[in-house]
Design an enzyme around this catalytic site. Structure first.
Site, PDB file in Angstrom:
ATOM      1  N   CYS A 115      42.803  49.360  38.776  1.00  0.00           N
ATOM      2  CA  CYS A 115      44.113  49.408  39.553  1.00  0.00           C
ATOM      3  C   CYS A 115      43.652  49.980  40.993  1.00  0.00           C
ATOM      4  O   CYS A 115      42.498  50.638  40.977  1.00  0.00           O
ATOM      5  CB  CYS A 115      44.895  50.565  39.120  1.00  0.00           C
ATOM      6  SG  CYS A 115      45.661  49.997  37.588  1.00  0.00           S
ATOM      7  N   LYS A 174      37.671  43.699  39.816  1.00  0.00           N
ATOM      8  CA  LYS A 174      36.152  43.838  40.144  1.00  0.00           C
ATOM      9  C   LYS A 174      35.356  45.323  39.626  1.00  0.00           C
ATOM     10  O   LYS A 174      34.305  45.228  39.419  1.00  0.00           O
ATOM     11  CB  LYS A 174      36.185  44.281  42.001  1.00  0.00           C
ATOM     12  CG  LYS A 174      34.912  44.371  42.523  1.00  0.00           C
ATOM     13  CD  LYS A 174      34.259  43.029  42.512  1.00  0.00           C
ATOM     14  CE  LYS A 174      32.807  43.098  43.315  1.00  0.00           C
ATOM     15  NZ  LYS A 174      32.180  41.858  42.892  1.00  0.00           N
TER      16      LYS A 174
END
Length: 609
Positions: free
Chosen positions: A2, A604
């Protein structure tokens, strides 16, 4: 995973929050939300899907003028990616809002206890217990005191931010094993999961450490530990160029980052090549390698593939037994470790939850630690003490490209350094490899200049393809794995990588005219065998694509198409052979109209275990 961002100051917070969330999109997400505090109290807007959905909802309501706010992009762990599960979450009064990056491991137990106290829950998330816990402790206490009282009940890895309409001149942030950076401005302050969200606004930052919280006002940042004791921390200057988070004319960040690889290699090598007395300068303690018996490398994803190449290099050049472990498995199947064992943790972000947890477990057993990361200021950097900075610069695309190449270069330098220390390679051989490394940037530039248009056209031929197989041998087997991973990550085509010699032991059953096979075949000790394995696939009607030199007659005869690479010393070939595979994956995905920079379901920085 997040992304979180926040602002407190004299300006309207909303533009900063939206821009900050856009700069964190690379982390991966499935919903987003913003909460601001102003004269009308707490205002909350959330939306499922991409940020443009949130912006549409914001445009449909009266624009908040609040000067304090928090924003969040959610990558679902607990609860489906629906609006009611999006952050921020509030307490029963709707006057206190919380965002969180991480996982609250004991949320079910806490949720049950809060329900017994009359709290009503509107989501399936683990995060929603936090605002209720804080609200239960607010009576007669400051916001900071209530947050700290709640945090000590939480188990897990998390970064939390809290705003309240009843405390409109402050916001609170907390870190426990999840990244959080604070930015210092003039009459305003900021926080975010990562630097790109704030780099356009300040160069003075402070990375919050585990077990710390901060109280931010317009004019001050106070740092405390979880007991409430005040800590003295000094901001550092950020040496970042904001243009790193811009596309600079490229269609996608991934394509830009593929083209940045020659410069990245030069940066990773810069000032690290010495003379005959010390050919490699890594700035590492000599004690790290004294009487070394074994090396374990722990990593995830693309970093795991780089580590497989690293294993080959260390064993081939330095003669040290080396094993590569998935970080997520290392703690649960720990190998024998002792004081003469070196454990190397490899993580692009330095915040990979599994890798850092595995390093922590290894450290407790008295081993030596080394990190290879693109973010020396990260949690990994703080954990290991000794590290190699890959110097790749900010990578926005979720699919790693230039950071993979930089990790490979770091492993070459490490293996050569070990070879020099142990006397396992002649000075001439070490210099030969170093000269070859220095020539690679120009050779990659040649690949990018000559192959881009050809690969763009080649990608058209795979519009209906559903499966790919990649094969390689020796130190190019990990490149086959990486090529398959890149393709499946961004094009959603099923792809697998195999050692070329293993095709006949099962995978060959998958082959027909509809399954392309990409074979990495470069001159060296496994060249002829790789071509033979490719011929086995060709005999089953598979379409053959070779990553091979164009001036090799055997390769030209074997393959239907060739993605040409220059002839180099075989030991250097992985840095070249991966580039055409990156381009192939990119152009297939781009032609399909997919979100190359933010593939579905991926993040990522995987900060949870």
């Amino acid at each position: 995973m997040c992304g979180i961002v926040g602002y407190i100051g004299g300006r309207t917070a909303l533009p900063f929050l939206v821009d900050g969330l856009k700069r964190l999109e690379y982390r991966g997400y499935d919903s987003a939300g913003i909460a601001t505090v102003g004269e009308s109290g707490l205002e909350l807007v959330r939306a499922k899907g991409k940020l443009h959905n949130l912006e549409e909802k914001l445009n449909g309501v009266a624009q908040s003028t609040g000067t304090v706010g928090i924003g969040h992009t959610r990558w679902a762990t607990h609860g489906k990616p629906e609006e009611h599960n999006a952050h921020p979450h509030t307490d029963a009064s709707g006057r206190l809002a919380v965002i969180q990056n991480g996982i609250i491991e004991n949320y079910a137990e806490l949720r049950l206890g809060l329900k017994e106290r009359g709290c009503l829950f509107k989501s399936e998330t683990d995060t929603e217990v936090i605002p209720h816990l804080i609200a239960c402790r607010l009576a007669g206490h400051s916001l900071l005191e209530a947050v700290l009282a709640a945090v000590v009940e939480l188990k897990g890895a998390f970064a939390i931010a809290v705003v309240s309409a009843d405390f409109p001149d402050e916001l609170i942030v907390v870190r426990q094993q999840a990244p959080l950076v604070i930015g210092f401005g003039e009459g305003e302050n900021y926080f975010a999961s990562d630097v790109p969200a704030i780099v356009s606004h300040t160069t003075r930052v402070l990375t919050l450490q585990d077990g710390e919280c901060a109280r931010l006002t317009r004019d001050e940042v106070q740092i405390h530990d979880f007991s409430g004791a005040r800590l003295r921390r000094t901001p550092r200057s950020l040496n970042w160029n904001p243009s790193l988070v811009e596309k600079r004319g490229f269609r996608h960040f991934m394509l830009k980052e593929i083209h940045e690889q020659p410069g990245v290699i030069r940066d990773t090598l810069e000032d690290r090549i010495g003379d005959a007395t010390g050919p490699i300068r890594l700035g590492l303690s000599s004690d790290l390698f004294a009487d070394l018996e074994r090396i374990y490398i722990i990593a995830c994803g693309t970093s795991w593939h780089a580590s497989l190449v690293g294993k080959y290099l260390i064993e081939e050049l330095a003669g040290i037994p080396t094993e590569v472990n998935y970080a997520s498995e290392f703690r649960y199947c720990p190998p024998p470790l002792n004081a003469r064992t070196l454990v190397i943790g490899v993580s692009q972000s330095g915040e990979t939850g599994d890798t850092n947890a595995a390093l922590t477990a290894a450290k407790a057993r008295g081993v030596r630690l080394l990190g290879i990361t693109n973010r020396p200021e990260s949690s990994l950097g703080a954990l290991v003490g000794e590290l190699i900075d890959t110097r790749a610069g900010m990578e926005i695309g979720v699919a790693a490209t230039k950071t993979f190449t930089a990790q490979l270069v770091a492993f070459y330098l490490l293996a050569l350094h070990l070879a020099h220390l142990r006397g396992t390679q002649s000075g001439e051989r070490i210099r030969e490899i170093l000269v070859g490394l220095q020539q690679l940037p120009a050779q990659i530039e040649g690949i990018l200049d000559t192959q881009e248009r050809y690969i763009t056209e080649l990608a058209r031929e795979f519009d209906a393809t559903r499966d790919f197989i990649f094969i390689g041998r020796g130190l190019n087997y990990p490149i086959a794995l990486e090529g398959a991973l890149k393709l499946k990550e961004i094009s959603y085509i099923h792809a697998e990588g195999y050692p070329a010699g293993e095709m006949k032991h099962g995978p060959i059953a998958l082959l027909d005219s509809e399954v392309p096979v990409v074979a990495i075949a470069v001159p060296g000790k496994v060249y002829e065998k790789t071509l033979s394995n490719a011929q086995e696939a060709k005999a089953r009607d598979a379409r053959l694509i070779g990553v091979a030199p164009l001036d090799e007659p055997a390769a030209v005869e074997t393959f239907d198409q060739i993605l040409p690479v220059p002839v180099v010393d075989e030991i250097l070939s992985p840095i070249l052979t991966v580039v055409p595979l990156q381009l192939l994956a990119y152009h297939i995905a781009a032609r399909r109209g997919l979100d190359v920079d933010q593939p579905r379901n991926l993040a990522k920085s995987v900060t949870v275990e």
